[in-house]
Enzyme design. Sequence first.
Site, PDB file in Angstrom:
ATOM      1  N   HIS A   1       1.805   4.374  -2.952  1.00 11.97           N
ATOM      2  CA  HIS A   1       1.818   5.839  -2.835  1.00 11.97           C
ATOM      3  C   HIS A   1       3.166   6.404  -3.285  1.00 11.97           C
ATOM      4  CE1 HIS A   1      -2.034   6.318  -0.942  1.00 11.97           C
ATOM      5  NE2 HIS A   1      -1.715   5.586   0.121  1.00 11.97           N
TER       6      HIS A   1
ATOM      7  N   HIS B   1       0.841  -1.203   0.000  1.00 15.04           N
ATOM      8  CA  HIS B   1       0.000   0.000   0.000  1.00 15.04           C
ATOM      9  C   HIS B   1       0.877   1.256   0.000  1.00 15.04           C
ATOM     10  CE1 HIS B   1      -3.756   2.249   1.177  1.00 15.04           C
ATOM     11  NE2 HIS B   1      -2.825   3.113   1.562  1.00 15.04           N
ATOM     12  N   GLU B   2       1.809   1.324   0.947  1.00 12.46           N
ATOM     13  CA  GLU B   2       2.670   2.508   1.041  1.00 12.46           C
ATOM     14  C   GLU B   2       3.624   2.594  -0.145  1.00 12.46           C
ATOM     15  OE1 GLU B   2       1.947   4.760   3.063  1.00 12.46           O
ATOM     16  OE2 GLU B   2       0.531   3.551   4.226  1.00 12.46           O
TER      17      GLU B   2
ATOM     18  N   ASP C   1      -7.654   7.663   2.172  1.00 16.89           N
ATOM     19  CA  ASP C   1      -7.145   8.113   0.868  1.00 16.89           C
ATOM     20  C   ASP C   1      -8.295   8.400  -0.087  1.00 16.89           C
ATOM     21  OD1 ASP C   1      -4.568   7.663   1.833  1.00 16.89           O
ATOM     22  OD2 ASP C   1      -4.545   5.595   1.094  1.00 16.89           O
TER      23      ASP C   1
END
Length: 356
Positions: free
Chosen positions: A154, A150-151, A226
């Site tokens: 980004h 997930h990170e 988000d």
Amino acid sequence: GGGHDEREQTLNQLLVEMDGFTGNESVIVIAATNRRDILDPALLRPGRFDRQIVVGYPDVKGREEILQVHAKNKPLGPDVDIKRIARTTRGFTGADLENVLNEAALLAARNNRSAIIEADIEEATLKVIAGPEKKSRIVTARDNFITAYHEAGHAVASYNLKTQEKVHQVTIIQRGMAAGMTIYRPDTDDRTVSRTKMREEIISLLGGRCAEELFTDDISTGASNDIERATSTARKMVTKYGFSKKIGTVVYGSDNDEVFLGKDYGHTKNYSEAVAAQIDEEVRAIIDKAYSECLEILKAHADKMHILAKYLLKYEKIDGDDFDKLMKNELVVDVSDIPDEIPPYEKVETQGSENN
């Protein structure tokens, strides 16, 4: 929501004292508020509060001077650069900057150091932004895997967008309510935001959900904030900033309608249901387009996604310099011991009492 609260009583008393009929001119009334939108217009008429001074967030020069004030009685190490701290703390108030230096001093003291070093400043800044690290919490391998990708989504998406700020740190250590964080370092104090930058910000915000869809076997609730922020930005682009050709350069809705009647009761919608449907379509179109573009970016850089996610699974965090080197293939890391597949759900064994 109305009634004889402190606001009305203060207003009446001020108007009595400021009527201008007394001969005493030696009294100066100074007032401050962070809710100028709810002030009664009677206060701002000529002859009353004539001089209005707006105190906004400090710019980079102001932040540097504030930091110098709060650093006077604190020993700083040779690697601490006040100007660099000022550049990387855009949006911080004076109280935030004071808190950063106080937290840094506490960290230095806990580690038996006689001076504050750059690492203390970095950790204190993150602590002020998102709270302390929660290393004691037990996180399952599956959750860690999802958070890492997930990170990484980004970070990789932002790196490949021209208008987005540089990645300052990526971490999968929980802070506050966040399971992980991608923190950015602003390079400028620009006040205006272009349509392109806002659109690419939405793409960056959707990077986590896109990464989950591409690299894990499911999507999770981790992207809820988000999605909320991306939707809010898209709606403002359509209704507030006039960025939609279909809707036009018109503001729809207002945040300042009849505040003395209460926010919910006094709000009026100044557009028809047909226009509301068009707004919803435009917001959906912006989000859908950004989502598809983000998927293409992450697919094109899948190799970087795997390396970065595995790096996070192994070391839990990566700073901006190492991240930049990783993206440019200048940092070689051995992540062969990290599994490629998402771990299965962990079953909790419970020991029950036997029935005799």
